[in-house]
Structures are given as C-alpha cells and as structure tokens.
Enzyme design. Structure first.
Site, PDB file in Angstrom:
ATOM      1  N   CYS A   1      -3.998   0.869   4.377  1.00 30.95           N
ATOM      2  CA  CYS A   1      -2.699   1.515   4.165  1.00 30.95           C
ATOM      3  C   CYS A   1      -1.894   1.538   5.458  1.00 30.95           C
ATOM      4  CB  CYS A   1      -2.893   2.932   3.633  1.00 30.95           C
ATOM      5  SG  CYS A   1      -1.324   3.803   3.328  1.00 30.95           S
TER       6      CYS A   1
ATOM      7  N   CYS B   1       0.079   4.783   5.979  1.00 27.84           N
ATOM      8  CA  CYS B   1      -0.762   5.908   6.383  1.00 27.84           C
ATOM      9  C   CYS B   1      -1.174   5.823   7.849  1.00 27.84           C
ATOM     10  CB  CYS B   1      -2.036   5.954   5.528  1.00 27.84           C
ATOM     11  SG  CYS B   1      -1.766   5.921   3.747  1.00 27.84           S
ATOM     12  N   ASP B   2      -1.536   4.618   8.305  1.00 27.66           N
ATOM     13  CA  ASP B   2      -2.222   4.491   9.593  1.00 27.66           C
ATOM     14  C   ASP B   2      -1.476   3.706  10.661  1.00 27.66           C
ATOM     15  OD1 ASP B   2      -4.362   5.898   8.481  1.00 27.66           O
ATOM     16  OD2 ASP B   2      -5.302   4.075   7.726  1.00 27.66           O
TER      17      ASP B   2
END
Length: 319
Positions: free
Chosen positions: A134, A137-138
């Site tokens: 992701c 997300c990261d």
C-alpha cells in the site's frame, strides 16, 4: 436454534465500525473474526493518516481499540472463519470452520480483499519492515529513499507515480518486456524523471538483515542470470483478491470478484445481506473509507430490520 439479528463476517476497520454501530443500536451483533482478526492493519506498523491520532498509532493498537469499543457496547466476537453460507431464505445459515452454525436475520460482509503477494523467500517475513502492498499507507516512511515497485498493471503505475512524491528514485520491476497497464498510465510513468525500469526479470528473493530490506534478487528471463538490485523498500502491486469464496456465488459480484452493492447503499443483490470495506472497494482501499462504509452498512441493517422503512429509503436512493 435462535436466529441472531445480525452477523458481521470479518473485522478490520469496516467490520469493527459496523460492530460499534450495530451494538449501539441494540442489535447485539455476533462478529466472526476470520483468519486474520483485525485485518491487514494488524500487519502494518505506524498509521499516520487515520483521523484523531496526531502523532500516529500502531496498526495493531488501532484495531485492538476498535474491537474493545465494540465489545464495550455489547458485540460478541467469535474466533474462526466462515466456510459457507446459505442465503436462499431467511433466516440465513452461516457455517463456521469448526462446523458450528448460526442463523441470522441479516448479514454484514466485511471480509476485505487480500493483496496478492509474490511468494518469494523473505517477502512475508519483511511485510511492515520494508515490504508493503500500500503506497498510500506507507509511502511517507520512504522519504528520500530508493524503492522498487513490482508489477506491470495500472495499479503498479499509479503506485509508482504516487511514491515519487516521497522517494528519491522509484524503479518498476516487471516480469515481461511489455506492460499490462493502459497507455495513459504507462505514458505518465515514463514521463516521470524519478521512475526507472527493470523489465523482463523474475523476482527471486528479498534480501534483508532481518530488521530492514536491503535488496531484491532478480533473474533475467532471457539469460537466466541472477543479480541483486539494492533498495530500501519493495512495494508489491500485482493486484488484490476479494475474500468472497465462501459465498458460493450467491450474491452478485463484478468481473474482478468484488461484491456489487446498490447505488448509495451497502445492500447487495440478496435482501438482508450487506457488504462494506475492501470487499466492495477496488479503488480507495483505505482504513478510513472502510470504516465509513462499515458505518453505512450498520445503518442500512438497522433500517432493514425495522421493516418497510428500508425499502422506501432504498427506492429513493436508486431512482
């Protein structure tokens, strides 16, 4: 066997939020946790984009807090996974992997979608420590770093382009010389000066020192030679698989396997069955959007169980 008012199949942000809302509505939900209680966030480290946590929060802690909140209002959690359901008539029948069965007047499906992984040695062990599925997300954690994106479709091009906002260099690794991505997405990636390419290679194994990723061993598909590509992180972008196998094609799904819901609602093709989170969402796949759809599913279930009010409301949203 007494029928439950509502059974929630799956957890994560969607399932837990649905449990909180249905509990507060005095529906006494039974939540079947699945084989990964808490969902994909339990495999992440710090979550910095969930509202309400200015200093961030660890993924497992966030999921544990949501679970406790649902328990506080009366949700009952059951360990195990659902192997099959019978949706031919109400009450519906839900069968667990330990052969235990439940009857229920309504169902909320929040089983999510599992990111496809390469299956190479070292990959699974380094998820959350340099291997990710992701970018949204990261990506923030790889500021100024050199990273790899594995895949050749639109998702890979989109993730690589997004990651250039943070990384010093992004290299797309693909097993073929030709990409599967649309021409528009390919062109956008090729015009980005931060994106490099390693094509016609097969990932062999992830190289790490147990605490962080150092590289990826790839094999040249033409010569058969192996080499190590140095990197600070690896983003696997080869697609997702919605977790719908247990449904036995009893609800409508699209050509990618995602559950189809009726416009402006979480209602599926089966009256009394609702779906939320990543099992219906192939686009956003974020914790906050999943939580929001869990709230919607709970409110839809409440209206449904009240009777005709739901049908009148749903008619208004689809016309």
């Amino acid at each position: 066997m007494t029928a439950q008012k509502v059974i929630i199949i799956g957890t994560g942000p969607a399932g837990y939020t649905a449990a909180i809302y249905t509990s507060r509505a005095n529906l006494n939900p039974v939540v079947i946790e699945g084989n990964q209680p808490g969902g994909q966030l339990t495999t992440t480290t710090e979550v910095e984009n969930f509202p309400g946590f200015p200093d961030g929060i660890m993924g497992p802690e966030l999921m544990d807090n949501m679970r406790k909140q649902a328990e506080r209002f009366g949700a009952t959690f059951v360990s195990g996974s659902v192997t099959s359901v019978d949706l031919n008539q109400r009450p519906f029948r839900v069968v667990m992997d330990d052969s235990k069965e439940y009857l229920t007047e309504s169902i909320i499906i929040s089983t999510g979608a599992s990111a496809k992984m390469l299956g190479t040695p070292g990959e699974k062990e380094m998820v959350g420590r340099g291997v990710s599925t992701c970018a949204t997300c990261d990506g923030f954690f790889f500021r100024g770093k050199s990273i790899l994106v594995i895949g050749g479709g639109d998702s890979a091009m989109e993730e690589a382009t997004f990651l250039t906002k943070f990384a010093s260099e992004v290299t797309i690794v693909h097993r073929r010389n030709e990409l599967r991505a649309s021409k528009v997405m390919q062109e956008r990636a090729r015009q980005n000066p931060k994106i490099k390419w390693i094509l016609n290679v097969t990932p062999v194994r992830v190289v790490s020192d147990a605490s962080k990723v150092n590289g990826l061993v790839v094999k040249d598909n033409q010569s058969g030679e192996e080499r190590t590509v140095s990197t600070d992180g690896i983003f696997v972008a080869i697609g997702h698989t919605p977790n719908t196998g247990f449904l036995g094609n009893q609800v409508e799904i699209d050509d990618r396997g995602y559950i189809v819901t009726k416009d402006q609602s979480t209602a599926t093709s089966v009256e009394g069955v609702f779906a939320c989170g990543d099992v219906v969402d192939s686009h956003y796949r974020q914790a906050i959007t999943a939580a929001g759809s869990g709230c919607k599913a709970a409110m839809d279930v409440e209206k449904f169980l009240e009777g005709s009010m739901f049908h009148d409301w749903l008619l208004q949203t689809t016309t």
